[in-house]
Every structure is written in structure tokens, then in C-alpha cells.
Design an enzyme around this catalytic site. Sequence first.
Site, PDB file in Angstrom:
ATOM      1  CB  CYS A  22      -0.912  -0.010   1.229  1.00  0.00           C
ATOM      2  SG  CYS A  22      -1.808   1.538   1.495  1.00  0.00           S
ATOM      3  CB  CYS A  45      -0.011   1.782   4.171  1.00  0.00           C
ATOM      4  SG  CYS A  45      -1.762   1.364   3.991  1.00  0.00           S
ATOM      5  CG  ASP A  87      37.315  22.266 -16.153  1.00  0.00           C
ATOM      6  OD1 ASP A  87      37.936  23.339 -16.171  1.00  0.00           O
ATOM      7  OD2 ASP A  87      37.863  21.151 -16.097  1.00  0.00           O
ATOM      8  CG  ASP A  92      38.473  17.905 -13.048  1.00  0.00           C
ATOM      9  OD1 ASP A  92      37.912  18.256 -11.992  1.00  0.00           O
ATOM     10  OD2 ASP A  92      39.610  18.277 -13.363  1.00  0.00           O
ATOM     11  CG  ASP A 109      36.458  21.947 -12.095  1.00  0.00           C
ATOM     12  OD1 ASP A 109      37.053  23.029 -12.038  1.00  0.00           O
ATOM     13  OD2 ASP A 109      36.542  21.172 -13.059  1.00  0.00           O
TER      14      ASP A 109
END
Length: 698
Positions: free
Chosen positions: A10, A13, A400, A590, A594
Site C-alpha cells: 500500500c 500506507c 570546465d 572533472d 572543480d
Amino acid sequence: MVVYLRGLNCANCAGKIEREIKNIPNIKFANLNFINKTLLIEAVDDEMEDVLLNAKSIVNRIEPDVGFEVLEEDYDIEEVEEETDDSSRFEIIKMVAAAALLLISIFLKNKNIMASTVIGITSYIIVGYKILYTAVRNILKGEVFDENFLMSIASLGAILIGEITEGIEVMLLYSVGEYLQDLAVDKSTRSIKSLVKMKPTFGNLVTGDTVRKVNPKVLQTGDIIRILPGEKVPVDSLVIKGSSSLDTSSITGESIPVYVDIGDELVSGSINSEGVLEARVEKSFKDSTVSQILEMVQNASSRKSKTENFITVFAKYYTPIVVILAAIIAIFPPLITGAGFKDWVYTALTFLVISCPCAIVLSVPLTYFAAIGVGSRHGILIKGSNYVDTMSQVDTIIFDKTGTLTKGEFKVTNIIGKNNNEELIIKVAKKLEEHSNHPIAKSIKEYYPREVDLNIENITEVPGRGISGKLDNQIVLLGNERLLEENGIKAEKVNSIGTVLYLAIGKEYIGSIEINDSIKDDTVKSLRDLRNLGVKKLLMLTGDREEVANDIANKLNLDGFKAGLLPQDKVSNFEDIKNKAEGKVAFVGDGTNDAPVLRLSDVGISMGEFGSDAAIESSDVTIMGEEMNKVPLFMKISKKTKIIAIENIVFSLGVKVIVMILGVMGYANMSMAVFADVGVALLAVLNAMRVMLIKENI
């Protein structure tokens, strides 16, 4: 802590269970994945036992038949026990028998009313006894507004007001709809669960002259393993003997074989296609790529999208409101108008049938779950459905350069020595870059593979500038022009669209190394696809020189770029762009250099770091491989997922509201109401499965 709830059927539920468990004292976090039937709980460590007892009590009250198993942290979806075929066969026999008895009851209705009634009630008990029993038990436990109660009261009410056939039809149609719905969900989750087939089940451990088959979990860093043709790589490792080609499609989604030789990395989960390989274990099983992928896929539902959160809140109030409206319809119109109660009670019962919100409570999470599954199948690892939602709103993507837009496969193309000392330049550069894994360092080591006997000490990276060391008590500098200028050394500028490294020893400029990169084969098409998908701005932030960045930006028709940036400069430039953007902003990099920008972005996408821990850790989405076309594919998946989720919400609520109105006007019967509940739920689930059909072509 992960808890498996066997037999949870359910969706409404499941939402109640999650809400109540979140209110348990000492709970930090709780998320119930109805699709996987798993409950993720984070609690104060010393209180976990009490928390589990309280959680079990809540589950037993709301869904008493649901099992409660505590699984290990590295559990496998396939190891979770599923419903048996015998149980499924029994359900089919039960529904066929009930349908046959119903038809007999209808046939005898005008011939023998007593026989018709007895046979009809028998049909009703066969198909509905479990639902009736569960409804009574739940009422005694204080759980009233669930689907079992609603269907029981609606069908029994119909029988009591003389609509026996219709009462039986309600229970039968509901059971058939639930069964078909379960089949559809199971088919969808089986497609997603097939991802775990990449999980290795054994490894061949080499000890001296013996080789024995062991569980991958016992392999330790430094162990030697042997991978035979057709076997999976059990853990991330490094080839020390042999050569072969690998099938990495289960990791990257790409079918092109990858050739490996001595010194190359092996990623766990890939399949050895040809020769015998021996490799040194680099990571334990838990830290290997395949384990990280499976963990991400299995836990991704813990980060819910805004759409899912809306549905959770909506479901909490929707059913009680409709039940109250049903009570009002049954009582007040007859009292006000003086009309008979029977018709209005029938209308109220129709309302009750419609009031279960399972269609949207089930189909919307399934839609996002399918999106995460189809992404993983293509080598796109998504940490949560919230990132699927966010990516659909992105209108600015920042890239980048190196390893993202370009191949990152640098080649040394020219060495310029001030005094014909080219060999000294490359030898010093090789020694300085000896322990670096940067693509530029690799290009220098590939260009000059011989050993270097220079003794350079105190080698240190200068962020955004280059690298320094000490040779014969003299400072050695290798990097960009700014590195030399900041140390009072004037370099002889080289005009090149490639990357130029300048070398100085002491205070003397020695020469330069020119290194070139190239744009990835699929970058141009990928950027065009992103524009076709609605991205307004494509920008680039790079630490490379202005001339190089300008050349790349012109070739790719980017909307703008910033060059010569240090890591902190990237952050400030990114924040400026993000503050001015109309929609959400994604960053593609990368995953290592970064990391700060990836974390700041609305959606951080790392790529080009095959199997990198840093990539998976720092980003919201990890592309396992270097293909740029996975970025537009992820956006396509995100946009399609959002559309399908909205379709399911509008369709489910729309049909329910229409049937409610028709019911009040006297044009809708209870069979139509059953369709508005389970029929719509089934159609919504099937619609959600359309996400699994998304292809790479944009």
C-alpha cells in the site's frame, strides 16, 4: 540502518509509516522507498535498538502483515526476498473463481434470487476476505483511512442497500486492478534491479602457486587476483600481468570494448572479454566503483524531489477530506431535500472508492525511481530524485575545459630551449611531474618515458600556477607565465593556442614546453542538443590561457568564457553567473579540481574521472566515462521525467474529480469509481514506466 518491509503493498500506507517514524524521538532521518520496500533510518547510535522497536510497532499497526527485517549496510536488492510464484498463482485462481461465481449469480438473478444471493456472497468472500479481515484488524489498531477500509465499507455498503452485484464488482475489480498494478511495478523494478547484475560474486585470489575462489569482500589492498575470460573484475585493481579487452557497458553504458595492458586500471563490475589478467587490488570491495554505484542507485530515493514531497503532503490530507465529504453527502442532502437516503448513500460510497490517493502516491515516486534506473543504465549516476527535478529547470550550464569539453589527452608538440637544451628541459619537467596524475603530467611522461637521474627535492604544487622544486639548491619553477613573473623571472612568451609550460632554474629562464589538447568528438553535437532542450546559456570557466580559451569558445560557439582562473576565481565567477541566471545553474567539471564549484551549483555534474572517488563524492551526478553526450541525455531524462510526473498528477486527480462530480449528479456508478481508483493507478504506473524507454538520441 536499512530495514526491509516484506509484503508492503500500500503506497498510501507507506507514506503514513514514514511520517510517523520521522516523529520517533532520536530519529535524525527516515525515508521509506515503497518501490524497493526499504526503510532507511538514521538515529542516535545508542538509541537505535529502541528506535527499531518503535518503528516496528508503527509498521505493525499500519500494515500488520508486513515483515520487518534489518539488512546489512551492503545489502543487495536481488537478495531481498520477493513474492513467490505460488502466491501469484493463488491470486489468479481466486479472482477467476470469484468472477465465475459472479457471472453465475447474475445469470440466476431472475430465476432463483436466493441461490443468486448465496453464490454472489460466496464470490464476494472469496475475493474480499483478506481485505475485509485487514480492514477490521486495522480499525481495531486505530488505522481507519486506508484502502482496505475504504473498499470494505464501500462494497459492504452497496450490498446493504441492495446493490449486491455492484458490491461484488467493486471488490473484484479492485483486486484485479491491484494485481495488475503490482505486476507493472514489479516489471519496472525488475528492469531497475537488473543493474545489480554487475555486482561480482567472487574473485580468484592468487597466493603463491595456488589460486582459490573467494568472496570479493575478503580481498584487501595489495592482494593479487586473476581474472579469466568471461569473469567480472571483482574490485578496482591495476594490471600487473597480461592484456585483454574489457566490456565496461554495465558501468558506462557504452558497448565499445576498452583495451587494457600492464599498468592500466581495472574497474570493478567490468567483464574480461579475452585474455587472462593478473592484477593488484587497489581498493577493497566496499570502496570499489561497483559498490559505490550500487549504493548510490539503492539510496538515491532518500533525496526526494519537490514533486514527491508535494505528493506526500497532499496524500496526508486528501483521503480524510474526501471521507468527510462522503459523510456529508450521505447525511445532509436527504435531510435538507427530504429525498431517500439510498441514492445519496450510494453516491457517498462512490466517493469512498475514489478517495484512496494510491495512483499518485505510487506512480510519482516510481517515475523518479525509473529515471535514476535508466540513468544508471547509461552510466549516469544520480544521487537523488531532487537532482532530476532540478536539472529539468536548468537554463545555464557552465563547463570546465580540460577533460570536459576537450579530450584531456595532451601531447607534447614542441620544446623550445633557450640554449639548445631541450633534453634538459624535458628531463627536469619529467622529474617534477613524476608523481602527478594530471593529464599534462601524463603527456610529459609519455613523451619522455626513460628514467631521469636528476635529484629534485621539495616538489610542491603551486595552485593555479604550476609546480616548484629544488635542484642543486636552486629553485626550479615549471608552469605558466605568471608563476615565473611572480618570482621575478621574465619568460620569452610563446604564441600558441595550446598550453605552454615555462621552465626556470634559479633566476634564469631555461625554455618552454608546448602541449596541445583537442575538442572531444561529441562535444559540438552535445552542446547543440542542450540548446535544443532549452538551455539558454553555455559558458566556460577555465584556468587555461586567454588565447586557448578563446579558440575553444569560438569553435564551440559558447555564449561566454573566463580564462586564467585560479580555483578561488572559479568560485567567485560562478557565484556571479548564478546570481544573474534566470533559472537553475549546472556545472560540468572533472570532479577533483572543480569540487568547490560542483558543490555550489544547483546540479554538479562530474565527468572524465572514470571511477574516481573524488568525482562521486563532490558531485550530485557522476558520468562514468568521458562522453559529453551523457549531459544532454541526463537533461532529456530529467525533462521527460518531470513531464510524466505532472501528467500522472493531473490525470489521476482529474479523473477522480470528474467521477466525483458525475457521482454527485447521479451519472457515475461504483464500477466507474473503481476505475477512478485502481484503473487510474494502473495507467499511471504504466505511464511512469515510459521513462525506461528513453533513448540516447535527442
